[in-house]
Design a protein around this motif. Structure first.
Motif, PDB file in Angstrom:
ATOM      1  N   LEU A 151       0.634  -0.732   0.271  1.00 20.02           N
ATOM      2  CA  LEU A 151      -0.344   0.003   0.118  1.00 20.02           C
ATOM      3  C   LEU A 151       0.928   1.231  -0.175  1.00 20.02           C
ATOM      4  N   GLY A 152       0.660   1.737  -1.095  1.00 21.21           N
ATOM      5  CA  GLY A 152       1.315   3.751  -1.042  1.00 21.21           C
ATOM      6  C   GLY A 152       0.645   4.459  -0.666  1.00 21.21           C
ATOM      7  N   ILE A 153       0.942   5.145   0.232  1.00 17.83           N
ATOM      8  CA  ILE A 153       0.181   6.055   0.821  1.00 17.83           C
ATOM      9  C   ILE A 153       0.588   7.998   0.533  1.00 17.83           C
ATOM     10  N   ASP A 154      -0.122   9.121  -0.431  1.00 20.77           N
ATOM     11  CA  ASP A 154       0.512  10.035  -0.367  1.00 20.77           C
ATOM     12  C   ASP A 154      -0.441  10.798   0.609  1.00 20.77           C
ATOM     13  N   VAL A 174      11.595   8.994  -4.946  1.00 24.58           N
ATOM     14  CA  VAL A 174      10.188   7.699  -4.671  1.00 24.58           C
ATOM     15  C   VAL A 174      10.388   9.131  -6.597  1.00 24.58           C
ATOM     16  N   LYS A 175      10.651  10.327  -6.546  1.00 26.36           N
ATOM     17  CA  LYS A 175      10.080  10.718  -7.837  1.00 26.36           C
ATOM     18  C   LYS A 175      10.379  10.005  -9.190  1.00 26.36           C
ATOM     19  N   PRO A 176      11.609   9.707  -9.239  1.00 29.63           N
ATOM     20  CA  PRO A 176      11.584   8.484 -10.621  1.00 29.63           C
ATOM     21  C   PRO A 176      10.963   7.411 -11.112  1.00 29.63           C
ATOM     22  N   TYR A 177       9.748   7.136  -9.991  1.00 26.01           N
ATOM     23  CA  TYR A 177       8.976   5.780 -10.259  1.00 26.01           C
ATOM     24  C   TYR A 177       7.876   6.387 -10.451  1.00 26.01           C
ATOM     25  N   LYS A 237       2.819  14.417 -13.095  1.00 26.35           N
ATOM     26  CA  LYS A 237       2.322  14.243 -11.028  1.00 26.35           C
ATOM     27  C   LYS A 237       1.665  14.944 -10.143  1.00 26.35           C
ATOM     28  N   ASN A 238       0.184  13.664  -9.456  1.00 25.72           N
ATOM     29  CA  ASN A 238      -0.535  14.313  -9.092  1.00 25.72           C
ATOM     30  C   ASN A 238      -0.596  13.301  -8.066  1.00 25.72           C
ATOM     31  N   ASP A 284       1.625  10.710  -7.329  1.00 24.52           N
ATOM     32  CA  ASP A 284       2.795  10.151  -6.272  1.00 24.52           C
ATOM     33  C   ASP A 284       2.100   8.564  -6.173  1.00 24.52           C
ATOM     34  N   ALA A 285       0.605   8.118  -5.518  1.00 29.34           N
ATOM     35  CA  ALA A 285       0.550   7.169  -4.584  1.00 29.34           C
ATOM     36  C   ALA A 285       0.811   6.204  -4.800  1.00 29.34           C
ATOM     37  N   GLU A 286       0.344   5.941  -6.418  1.00 32.37           N
ATOM     38  CA  GLU A 286       1.381   4.626  -7.132  1.00 32.37           C
ATOM     39  C   GLU A 286       3.300   4.881  -7.632  1.00 32.37           C
ATOM     40  N   ALA A 287       3.265   5.421  -7.254  1.00 31.82           N
ATOM     41  CA  ALA A 287       5.577   5.398  -7.273  1.00 31.82           C
ATOM     42  C   ALA A 287       5.681   5.503  -6.234  1.00 31.82           C
ATOM     43  N   ILE A 288       4.857   5.937  -5.219  1.00 25.00           N
ATOM     44  CA  ILE A 288       5.277   5.785  -3.659  1.00 25.00           C
ATOM     45  C   ILE A 288       5.123   3.924  -3.608  1.00 25.00           C
ATOM     46  N   CYS A 289       3.987   3.261  -3.996  1.00 20.31           N
ATOM     47  CA  CYS A 289       3.515   1.720  -4.184  1.00 20.31           C
ATOM     48  C   CYS A 289       4.806   0.634  -4.922  1.00 20.31           C
TER      49      CYS A 289
END
Length: 206
Positions: free
Chosen positions: A7-10, A80-83, A88-89, A93-98
């Motif tokens: 689970l990725g949480i922004d 996290v940014k490269p993912y 960017k929204n 962002d949550a998907e990239a974190i995940c």
């Protein structure tokens, strides 16, 4: 809904974006939750890996989610940014974190205990007070220099010598400037007291 494995949480102030994947990496959750609803939701899902960026409030949420039985990892936003795949929204962002939190080579930010955060708060407040005192000392030196008065370097010299310096230079300082100098000196003493207070708090924590 399939079982959430990651689970990725922004994190935000009021509305949080969640992105969850199952054991195969398939997206099984895309959800926005208010601050009031976030803890309840995370508490009621089976234990999983939760990833978040290390930003304001992250350590609080990480400790809370750990208390629910989840594994929590914090990452620096720059890693996290490269993912982020598209614009960017919050959702992206949550998907990239995940995705980022599952990378074996990802650099993680150590989770702070509440005691460590207490200590950090003391250091940050003390640093701000120190900077204010340094700025005040520089201002005093700069102001009296315009009246032909040189203050010796060193905070202790100004602390001990400013009163007599003001009194000994009444012929150079106007009554208004004398009043301003005394006011600045009172501010200086107040900052001294506050810094000593935080020095003592720091010693008590150590």
């Amino acid at each position: 809904m399939n079982k959430i494995s990651v689970l990725g949480i922004d994190i935000a102030k009021n509305v949080f974006q969640l992105h969850g994947t199952d054991a195969t990496g398939k997206t099984v959750l895309q959800k926005r939750l208010s601050r009031a609803k976030l803890a309840e939701f995370v508490c009621n899902i089976p234990p999983c890996l939760i990833g978040m960026e290390a930003c304001g409030g992250a350590h609080y949420w990480a400790r809370k989610f750990q208390s629910f039985g989840h594994e929590v990892k914090l990452m620096s936003p720059q890693y996290v940014k490269p993912y982020v795949k598209t614009n960017k929204n919050d959702m992206n962002d949550a998907e990239a974190i995940c995705e980022a939190v599952t990378r074996p080579s990802m650099r993680l930010v150590p989770l702070k205990t509440i005691e460590q955060q207490d200590s950090q708060a003391v250091h940050r407040i003390r640093s701000r007070l120190m900077a204010q005192r340094t700025g005040l000392v520089n201002q005093i030196r700069g102001l009296v220099a315009e009246y032909g008065i040189v203050v010796a370097q060193g905070i202790s010299r100004l602390r001990n010598g400013l009163p007599s310096l003001i009194e000994d230079n009444c012929d150079k300082l106007t009554p208004l400037m004398q009043s301003l100098c005394w006011n600045l000196y009172e501010q200086f003493k107040s900052l001294d007291v506050q810094i000593t207070l935080y020095d003592n708090k720091n010693k008590a924590i150590m």
